[in-house]
Design a protein around this motif. Structure first.
Motif, PDB file in Angstrom:
ATOM      1  N   GLY A 201       0.783  -1.232   0.000  1.00 41.59           N
ATOM      2  CA  GLY A 201       0.000   0.000   0.000  1.00 41.59           C
ATOM      3  C   GLY A 201       0.814   1.281   0.000  1.00 41.59           C
ATOM      4  O   GLY A 201       0.255   2.370  -0.067  1.00 41.59           O
ATOM      5  N   GLU A 202       2.120   1.183   0.063  1.00 41.45           N
ATOM      6  CA  GLU A 202       2.990   2.368   0.028  1.00 41.45           C
ATOM      7  C   GLU A 202       3.659   2.467  -1.339  1.00 41.45           C
ATOM      8  O   GLU A 202       3.939   1.449  -1.978  1.00 41.45           O
ATOM      9  CB  GLU A 202       4.075   2.287   1.109  1.00 41.45           C
ATOM     10  N   VAL A 203       3.922   3.694  -1.762  1.00 46.95           N
ATOM     11  CA  VAL A 203       4.592   3.942  -3.036  1.00 46.95           C
ATOM     12  C   VAL A 203       5.894   4.685  -2.753  1.00 46.95           C
ATOM     13  O   VAL A 203       5.904   5.703  -2.062  1.00 46.95           O
ATOM     14  CB  VAL A 203       3.695   4.772  -3.982  1.00 46.95           C
TER      15      VAL A 203
ATOM     16  N   LEU B 147      11.654  -0.192   7.155  1.00 49.80           N
ATOM     17  CA  LEU B 147      11.776   0.972   8.030  1.00 49.80           C
ATOM     18  C   LEU B 147      11.262   2.242   7.361  1.00 49.80           C
ATOM     19  O   LEU B 147      10.585   3.052   8.002  1.00 49.80           O
ATOM     20  CB  LEU B 147      13.235   1.158   8.464  1.00 49.80           C
ATOM     21  N   GLU B 148      11.578   2.409   6.087  1.00 52.07           N
ATOM     22  CA  GLU B 148      11.122   3.605   5.358  1.00 52.07           C
ATOM     23  C   GLU B 148       9.597   3.698   5.348  1.00 52.07           C
ATOM     24  O   GLU B 148       9.023   4.773   5.523  1.00 52.07           O
ATOM     25  CB  GLU B 148      11.670   3.591   3.932  1.00 52.07           C
ATOM     26  N   GLY B 149       8.932   2.556   5.172  1.00 54.15           N
ATOM     27  CA  GLY B 149       7.464   2.532   5.143  1.00 54.15           C
ATOM     28  C   GLY B 149       6.828   2.416   6.511  1.00 54.15           C
ATOM     29  O   GLY B 149       5.608   2.424   6.629  1.00 54.15           O
ATOM     30  N   LYS B 150       7.667   2.280   7.556  1.00 56.58           N
ATOM     31  CA  LYS B 150       7.171   2.133   8.931  1.00 56.58           C
ATOM     32  C   LYS B 150       6.148   1.005   9.039  1.00 56.58           C
ATOM     33  O   LYS B 150       5.101   1.128   9.651  1.00 56.58           O
ATOM     34  CB  LYS B 150       6.603   3.448   9.447  1.00 56.58           C
ATOM     35  N   PHE B 151       6.478  -0.125   8.398  1.00 55.70           N
ATOM     36  CA  PHE B 151       5.573  -1.271   8.361  1.00 55.70           C
ATOM     37  C   PHE B 151       5.581  -2.037   9.667  1.00 55.70           C
ATOM     38  O   PHE B 151       6.578  -2.066  10.385  1.00 55.70           O
ATOM     39  CB  PHE B 151       5.964  -2.221   7.219  1.00 55.70           C
ATOM     40  N   CYS B 152       4.453  -2.674   9.949  1.00 60.49           N
ATOM     41  CA  CYS B 152       4.316  -3.609  11.066  1.00 60.49           C
ATOM     42  C   CYS B 152       3.973  -4.974  10.483  1.00 60.49           C
ATOM     43  O   CYS B 152       3.131  -5.076   9.592  1.00 60.49           O
ATOM     44  CB  CYS B 152       3.200  -3.179  12.010  1.00 60.49           C
ATOM     45  N   ILE B 153       4.635  -5.998  10.992  1.00 55.51           N
ATOM     46  CA  ILE B 153       4.359  -7.356  10.551  1.00 55.51           C
ATOM     47  C   ILE B 153       3.493  -8.027  11.612  1.00 55.51           C
ATOM     48  O   ILE B 153       3.916  -8.173  12.758  1.00 55.51           O
ATOM     49  CB  ILE B 153       5.668  -8.145  10.328  1.00 55.51           C
ATOM     50  N   ASP B 154       2.284  -8.380  11.227  1.00 54.79           N
ATOM     51  CA  ASP B 154       1.326  -9.048  12.125  1.00 54.79           C
ATOM     52  C   ASP B 154       1.412 -10.544  11.859  1.00 54.79           C
ATOM     53  O   ASP B 154       0.828 -11.050  10.894  1.00 54.79           O
ATOM     54  CB  ASP B 154      -0.078  -8.512  11.843  1.00 54.79           C
ATOM     55  N   LEU B 155       2.153 -11.251  12.702  1.00 56.92           N
ATOM     56  CA  LEU B 155       2.357 -12.687  12.491  1.00 56.92           C
ATOM     57  C   LEU B 155       1.131 -13.517  12.859  1.00 56.92           C
ATOM     58  O   LEU B 155       0.962 -14.614  12.337  1.00 56.92           O
ATOM     59  CB  LEU B 155       3.585 -13.161  13.260  1.00 56.92           C
ATOM     60  N   ARG B 156       0.316 -13.017  13.720  1.00 55.09           N
ATOM     61  CA  ARG B 156      -0.899 -13.745  14.095  1.00 55.09           C
ATOM     62  C   ARG B 156      -1.840 -13.870  12.897  1.00 55.09           C
ATOM     63  O   ARG B 156      -2.420 -14.919  12.640  1.00 55.09           O
ATOM     64  CB  ARG B 156      -1.617 -13.049  15.247  1.00 55.09           C
ATOM     65  N   ASN B 157      -1.989 -12.780  12.158  1.00 56.04           N
ATOM     66  CA  ASN B 157      -2.917 -12.742  11.028  1.00 56.04           C
ATOM     67  C   ASN B 157      -2.222 -12.824   9.666  1.00 56.04           C
ATOM     68  O   ASN B 157      -2.881 -12.714   8.640  1.00 56.04           O
ATOM     69  CB  ASN B 157      -3.772 -11.483  11.099  1.00 56.04           C
ATOM     70  N   LEU B 158      -0.891 -12.987   9.690  1.00 55.76           N
ATOM     71  CA  LEU B 158      -0.089 -13.019   8.463  1.00 55.76           C
ATOM     72  C   LEU B 158      -0.411 -11.841   7.544  1.00 55.76           C
ATOM     73  O   LEU B 158      -0.834 -11.992   6.397  1.00 55.76           O
ATOM     74  CB  LEU B 158      -0.240 -14.359   7.738  1.00 55.76           C
ATOM     75  N   MET B 159      -0.189 -10.658   8.103  1.00 58.14           N
ATOM     76  CA  MET B 159      -0.436  -9.414   7.385  1.00 58.14           C
ATOM     77  C   MET B 159       0.757  -8.487   7.591  1.00 58.14           C
ATOM     78  O   MET B 159       1.476  -8.580   8.587  1.00 58.14           O
ATOM     79  CB  MET B 159      -1.678  -8.695   7.941  1.00 58.14           C
ATOM     80  N   ILE B 160       0.954  -7.595   6.632  1.00 55.21           N
ATOM     81  CA  ILE B 160       1.900  -6.504   6.803  1.00 55.21           C
ATOM     82  C   ILE B 160       1.130  -5.223   6.583  1.00 55.21           C
ATOM     83  O   ILE B 160       0.382  -5.083   5.615  1.00 55.21           O
ATOM     84  CB  ILE B 160       3.134  -6.643   5.881  1.00 55.21           C
ATOM     85  N   VAL B 161       1.264  -4.301   7.526  1.00 53.16           N
ATOM     86  CA  VAL B 161       0.507  -3.043   7.454  1.00 53.16           C
ATOM     87  C   VAL B 161       1.425  -1.870   7.701  1.00 53.16           C
ATOM     88  O   VAL B 161       2.480  -2.012   8.288  1.00 53.16           O
ATOM     89  CB  VAL B 161      -0.666  -3.021   8.453  1.00 53.16           C
TER      90      VAL B 161
END
Length: 124
Positions: A81-83, A110-124
Motif C-alpha cells: 500500500g505504500e509507493v 523501516l522507510e514505510g514504517k511497516f508492522c508485521i502481524d504474524l498472528r494474522n499473516l499481514m503486513i501493514v
C-alpha cells in the motif's frame, strides 16, 4: 496486505515501474535480517532493468556466501500500500532451487514504517 507462510518464510509481492514499464513480482520474502532489499535480475529484465557500466556493484554477504549485485534507481516501487519513487534498489542472482524472486529488507520496511502481524499473516 496479506502474506503467505511458505516453507517457514513470509512471501509477498512487490510492483516495480521502470522507464514506463510495470511488473508485479511474486515470491518475494520479507527478511528483517536483510539490511537491503534485492530483487532477482532475471525477474526484471523484461521491463528493461539491466546492469550498465554506471551502476554501482556491491557485495552481499548472507548464508549462501558472498554474492554480487548491482544498484539501479527505480522510478516507482509499490509495496503493502505504500509507493516509493526514484529509489535505489539492488538486483542480483537467486538460485532457482530457492524458488524466491527477492527479499524485502529493512531499508523498505523501516522507510514505510511497516508492522508485521504474524498472528494474522499481514503486513501493514
Amino acid at each position: 496486505m496479506k502474506v503467505e507462510l511458505i516453507q517457514g518464510l513470509l512471501h509477498t509481492s512487490i510492483t516495480m515501474e521502470f522507464n514506463g514499464k510495470r511488473k508485479s513480482i511474486d515470491n518475494v520474502v520479507i527478511d528483517t535480517g536483510a539490511a537491503y532489499s534485492i530483487i532477482s535480475s532475471d525477474e526484471v529484465d523484461d521491463i528493461g532493468v539491466y546492469w550498465s557500466p554506471d551502476d554501482e556493484i556491491i557485495d552481499s554477504i548472507g548464508m549462501g556466501g558472498v554474492q554480487n549485485s548491482f544498484v539501479k534507481r527505480i522510478d516507482k516501487v509499490e509495496f503493502a500500500g505504500e509507493v516509493f519513487t526514484s529509489i535505489p534498489f539492488d538486483f542480483g542472482y537467486f538460485a532457482p532451487e530457492l524458488k524466491i524472486n527477492g527479499l524485502i529488507g529493512l531499508d523498505i520496511l523501516l522507510e514505510g514504517k511497516f508492522c508485521i502481524d504474524l498472528r494474522n499473516l499481514m503486513i501493514v
